[in-house]
Structure formats: structure tokens, C-alpha cells
Write a protein that holds these residues in place. Sequence first.
Motif, PDB file in Angstrom:
ATOM      1  N   UNK A  96      -6.865 126.561  24.760  1.00 29.72           N
ATOM      2  CA  UNK A  96      -6.404 125.169  24.630  1.00 29.72           C
ATOM      3  C   UNK A  96      -5.890 124.964  23.211  1.00 29.72           C
ATOM      4  N   UNK A 112     -16.982 125.244  26.374  1.00 36.79           N
ATOM      5  CA  UNK A 112     -16.269 125.667  25.171  1.00 36.79           C
ATOM      6  C   UNK A 112     -17.040 126.800  24.506  1.00 36.79           C
ATOM      7  N   UNK A 138      -4.801 118.600  30.894  1.00 38.49           N
ATOM      8  CA  UNK A 138      -5.241 117.499  30.045  1.00 38.49           C
ATOM      9  C   UNK A 138      -4.508 116.234  30.449  1.00 38.49           C
ATOM     10  N   UNK A 140     -18.946 118.048  28.648  1.00 38.72           N
ATOM     11  CA  UNK A 140     -18.211 117.732  29.864  1.00 38.72           C
ATOM     12  C   UNK A 140     -19.135 117.117  30.912  1.00 38.72           C
ATOM     13  N   UNK A 144      -9.877 130.118  29.522  1.00 35.27           N
ATOM     14  CA  UNK A 144      -8.708 129.298  29.199  1.00 35.27           C
ATOM     15  C   UNK A 144      -8.623 129.093  27.692  1.00 35.27           C
ATOM     16  N   UNK A 163      -5.090 122.180  20.500  1.00 34.48           N
ATOM     17  CA  UNK A 163      -5.314 120.766  20.189  1.00 34.48           C
ATOM     18  C   UNK A 163      -4.685 120.446  18.850  1.00 34.48           C
ATOM     19  N   UNK A 202      -6.555 124.052  34.374  1.00 38.41           N
ATOM     20  CA  UNK A 202      -6.941 122.781  33.787  1.00 38.41           C
ATOM     21  C   UNK A 202      -5.719 122.048  33.245  1.00 38.41           C
ATOM     22  N   UNK A 237     -13.945 127.384  18.856  1.00 40.17           N
ATOM     23  CA  UNK A 237     -12.973 126.406  18.389  1.00 40.17           C
ATOM     24  C   UNK A 237     -12.460 126.839  17.020  1.00 40.17           C
ATOM     25  N   UNK A 252     -16.094 123.678  32.756  1.00 42.70           N
ATOM     26  CA  UNK A 252     -15.653 124.503  31.615  1.00 42.70           C
ATOM     27  C   UNK A 252     -16.635 124.389  30.462  1.00 42.70           C
ATOM     28  N   UNK A 272     -15.004 129.306  32.348  1.00 46.00           N
ATOM     29  CA  UNK A 272     -15.350 128.540  33.541  1.00 46.00           C
ATOM     30  C   UNK A 272     -15.735 129.496  34.662  1.00 46.00           C
ATOM     31  N   UNK A 289     -12.762 118.088  15.685  1.00 43.99           N
ATOM     32  CA  UNK A 289     -12.377 119.176  16.593  1.00 43.99           C
ATOM     33  C   UNK A 289     -12.209 118.552  17.966  1.00 43.99           C
ATOM     34  N   UNK A 290     -11.034 118.138  18.295  1.00 39.75           N
ATOM     35  CA  UNK A 290     -10.879 117.335  19.515  1.00 39.75           C
ATOM     36  C   UNK A 290     -11.014 118.137  20.785  1.00 39.75           C
ATOM     37  N   UNK A 291     -11.030 119.469  20.699  1.00 37.73           N
ATOM     38  CA  UNK A 291     -11.256 120.264  21.905  1.00 37.73           C
ATOM     39  C   UNK A 291     -12.630 119.915  22.473  1.00 37.73           C
ATOM     40  N   UNK A 292     -12.684 119.428  23.712  1.00 42.70           N
ATOM     41  CA  UNK A 292     -13.937 118.887  24.239  1.00 42.70           C
ATOM     42  C   UNK A 292     -15.064 119.909  24.308  1.00 42.70           C
ATOM     43  N   UNK A 293     -16.218 119.511  23.790  1.00 42.32           N
ATOM     44  CA  UNK A 293     -17.389 120.382  23.832  1.00 42.32           C
ATOM     45  C   UNK A 293     -18.375 119.960  24.910  1.00 42.32           C
ATOM     46  N   UNK A 330     -12.265 128.441  26.360  1.00 44.69           N
ATOM     47  CA  UNK A 330     -13.238 127.941  27.323  1.00 44.69           C
ATOM     48  C   UNK A 330     -13.516 129.013  28.371  1.00 44.69           C
ATOM     49  N   UNK A 332      -3.418 123.576  28.022  1.00 47.27           N
ATOM     50  CA  UNK A 332      -4.231 124.747  28.314  1.00 47.27           C
ATOM     51  C   UNK A 332      -3.331 125.906  28.720  1.00 47.27           C
ATOM     52  N   UNK A 362     -19.212 128.403  19.256  1.00 46.70           N
ATOM     53  CA  UNK A 362     -20.097 127.281  19.523  1.00 46.70           C
ATOM     54  C   UNK A 362     -21.551 127.751  19.499  1.00 46.70           C
ATOM     55  N   UNK A 394      -8.752 126.635  20.867  1.00 41.96           N
ATOM     56  CA  UNK A 394     -10.103 126.782  21.410  1.00 41.96           C
ATOM     57  C   UNK A 394     -10.061 127.645  22.662  1.00 41.96           C
ATOM     58  N   UNK A 398      -2.195 117.790  24.636  1.00 42.99           N
ATOM     59  CA  UNK A 398      -2.980 119.021  24.567  1.00 42.99           C
ATOM     60  C   UNK A 398      -2.599 119.877  25.779  1.00 42.99           C
ATOM     61  N   UNK A 421      -2.849 129.095  31.350  1.00 42.85           N
ATOM     62  CA  UNK A 421      -2.990 129.080  32.805  1.00 42.85           C
ATOM     63  C   UNK A 421      -4.278 129.739  33.272  1.00 42.85           C
TER      64      UNK A 421
END
Lengths: 107, 119
Positions: free
Chosen positions: A89, A46, B48, B109, A87, A91, B46, A49, A44, A38, B103-107, A36, A98, A55, A34, A96, A100
Motif C-alpha cells: 500500500x 499490517x 481504498x 481493522x 499486499x 500512503x 483491496x 510500514x 488484513x 491477509x 503513518x496513515x496506513x491502517x494498523x 499487509x 494497494x 509492526x 506498507x 491511497x 493487486x
Amino acid sequence: DIQMTQSPSAMSASVGDRVTITCRASQGVSNFLAWFQQKPGQVPKRLIYAVFTLDTGVPSRFSGSGSGTEFTLTISSLQPEDFATYYCLQHYSYPRTFGQGTKVEIK
Amino acid sequence: QVQLQESGPGLVKPSGTLSLTCTVSGGSISSSYWWTWVRQPPGKGLEWIGEIYHSGSSNYNPSLKSRVIISVDKSNNFFSLKVTSVTAADTAVYFCARGDIAVSAPADWGQGILVTVSS
């Protein structure tokens, strides 16, 4: 742990430029990748994905590609509101992890 | 539209315990999501921390695992984070977030809460 390495760490670009950010995984993450965005002082958000699925509400100038260990976020024509830190990520496995971050600044 | 809101002390003493709560509104914590904690040290990236499902099943970052507990309160629709034996390195903005089971990547927050570890 799977290490996620983004390149570049920072870049300067102009409005209208095509921007490409790369994310490399230390081992395969299938399609569990995924992206992100920010902005300073913000949460952040998304953008993408499953490597390339945007999204809801994300402009079509953003796109994702790649597989296995190498992935790319592309902004086809950079807009003023796109200046931010990005970023990746993974998953795919725990923990999990990220990347840098890649800071996209105004040239 | 679900909303997540972090709450807790903004200042914790070294060697103490950091305790945060994430209140979920506009949705049930018993739905099919991973409820997640992520942190961001000032000016850095970030990290996790871990996640929990409403069943109580949880996963943690090994770098913190021995010091972290994430719990869920289904009756009151919130989940919590505890980090023990904190040091200045635990100073960060702590975000709660959710990612769906597929889809475990957080949507979604929370706004984040700055926790400073200092005497």
C-alpha cells in the motif's frame, strides 16, 4: 493515481524457503510504503510500514526494503503460518492504492 | 486496545444506498487517527475508499467520490460510510480501519461486513 504493481501475482514455496515479493510504484512514493498480510476469511494485518519498520509482534523473518518506486518484502524462512496473500500500500498520495496482491501457496 | 465494528444491512438493492457504521470502542474517535474505509470484492484485492479525521476533513477515492460520503459522529464515537447508486460492482466486504496521523496506513481493522447488491 499511483499504480502499484506486485510481482509475482502468485507463487508456490516450501517451508523454509526464502521468499521475495516486489512492489513497483508508477511514481515515487518516498518511504510511504506498507505491507499487509491477509489469510483467507481474515482481516488484513499490517506487517511493515515506512518501508522497513516492523509492526509490534511481527516475526523478524519478515523484512522490507526499497526506496522511491521499487520495494521488496522478504520472508527469510517461510513458516506454515505465512501462507497468505500479501499486499503493498502506498500512503504517499491520494488516493491511497494497494497492489493487486501476491498469493503465497504451499508447494 | 481499540476495537472497530462494522454494522449495517448485508443486502442492498441496485440503485439504492449502501449505509454502514463503524463503532469505535476502547479509544476516542477524536484522537489523532485517520478513520478509513476499505473494501474487497469477493475473491479480489483491496480498494481504498476514503478516510476522515475527527475535524471532518476527508479524502476520497476519485473512482467513487461522486457516490461516497464519509462522516464522523464524535458524540457517539462512530463514523459512517454511504455509497449511493450502487450496482453489483459494489458487492464487497467493507472494512473500517484506522491509521495514525503520522503513518496513515491502517494498523487496526474491523472484522469486515459483506454487503451484497442484488434485487
